[in-house]
Design an enzyme around this catalytic site. Structure first.
Site, mmCIF file in Angstrom:
data_model
loop_
_atom_site.group_PDB
_atom_site.id
_atom_site.type_symbol
_atom_site.label_atom_id
_atom_site.label_comp_id
_atom_site.label_asym_id
_atom_site.label_seq_id
_atom_site.Cartn_x
_atom_site.Cartn_y
_atom_site.Cartn_z
ATOM 1 N N GLU A 42 -7.635 5.685 1.230
ATOM 2 C CA GLU A 42 -7.076 5.198 2.495
ATOM 3 C C GLU A 42 -6.969 6.437 3.363
ATOM 4 O O GLU A 42 -6.153 7.328 3.099
ATOM 5 C CB GLU A 42 -5.691 4.576 2.287
ATOM 6 N N ARG A 46 -3.855 9.636 11.443
ATOM 7 C CA ARG A 46 -2.674 10.368 11.916
ATOM 8 C C ARG A 46 -3.008 11.766 12.408
ATOM 9 O O ARG A 46 -2.115 12.564 12.659
ATOM 10 C CB ARG A 46 -1.638 10.475 10.787
ATOM 11 N N LYS A 130 -0.725 -5.189 1.662
ATOM 12 C CA LYS A 130 -0.183 -3.871 1.313
ATOM 13 C C LYS A 130 1.338 -4.008 1.225
ATOM 14 O O LYS A 130 1.961 -4.559 2.141
ATOM 15 C CB LYS A 130 -0.582 -2.861 2.401
HETATM 16 C C1 3PG Z 1 0.644 5.481 3.398
HETATM 17 O O1 3PG Z 1 0.237 6.134 4.327
HETATM 18 O O2 3PG Z 1 0.114 4.457 3.030
HETATM 19 C C2 3PG Z 1 1.834 5.979 2.720
HETATM 20 O O3 3PG Z 1 2.505 6.856 3.561
HETATM 21 C C3 3PG Z 1 1.581 6.666 1.442
HETATM 22 O O4 3PG Z 1 2.841 6.924 0.948
HETATM 23 P P1 3PG Z 1 3.130 8.200 0.027
HETATM 24 O O5 3PG Z 1 2.900 9.411 0.894
HETATM 25 O O6 3PG Z 1 4.584 8.040 -0.367
HETATM 26 O O7 3PG Z 1 2.198 8.142 -1.138
#
Ligand code: 3PG
Length: 221
Positions: A42, A46, A130
């Protein structure tokens, strides 16, 4: 369509969440993950390089299942579809974004964390969701309780948010889960420092945890 995606995501099992600052890091990061046995990402929208990084991985690393993350506007849906994303996810449930994904014919798995979110997603035909932010929302026990009234409809989840090597096995062995994801495998800092060996090792460890969790589940079910 969602049945096929449920299967594809199950085969992949783990999505490494990537936040990429420099396009030059996109291919080495993806290749390190592949060497370690992780075949899905994923890639979050950002950073200013995110879209180019996404396009680069889609073009040059065809073995990778490429999801776009943090897709929170209709415009971003169009952009990631044009960049070649296989699918997209969002942290929350935004009807305009769902409509744009349908229009763009882009497989889309919206974020949910409440029964109301699930019902809205179902209303728009989405059964692969999700679950975010999984750990602080209440973890697997919250998800199980929340999903009970909808299980017969064939819903399935991708938990993200607070997952790590200690807790991901529990999620992975649960029948409600298609795949899990997290940034712990390839955190932004390790990408910034070009620590490809560590990312590969993290991926290998996560992949092993997945295999063990699923074989344990298969043996007990
Ligand atoms: C995302 O972007 O899907 C989440 O922020 C991932 O979360 P994590 O950084 O706690 O793994």
């Amino acid at each position: 369509m969602e049945v096929i995606w449920k299967q594809r995501l199950h085969e992949c099992g783990i999505l490494a969440v990537l936040t990429i600052d420099r396009v030059e890091d996109a291919i080495p990061a993806a290749e390190a993950l592949l060497r370690g046995g992780i075949f899905g990402i994923e890639l979050t929208l950002r950073t200013t390089s995110a879209l180019d990084a996404l396009r680069t991985i889609c073009e040059k690393v065809p073995e990778m299942l490429v999801g776009a993350g943090t897709v929170i506007t209709p415009q971003q849906v169009v952009e990631v579809a044009q960049a070649g994303a296989d699918f997209a996810v969002s942290p929350g449930l935004n009807i305009k974004v769902l409509e744009a994904a349908e229009e763009a014919d882009l497989p889309f798995f919206p974020g949910i964390m409440s029964p109301s979110d699930i019902e809205t997603a179902l209303e728009y035909g989405h059964k692969l969701l999700k679950y975010f932010p999984a750990e602080t929302a209440g973890g697997l026990s919250h998800l199980e309780a929340m999903a009970t009234p909808y299980k017969h409809l064939g819903i399935s989840f991708i938990p993200l948010g607070g997952l790590n090597k200690e807790n991901c096995g529990n999620y992975l062995s649960h029948p409600l889960i298609s795949a899990i994801g997290g940034s712990w495998i390839a955190p932004q800092k390790l990408i910034q420092s070009k620590s490809w060996d560590i990312i590969e090792e993290n991926a290998r460890e996560a992949s092993l945890i997945m295999k063990q969790a699923r074989s344990k589940h298969a043996a007990t079910s």
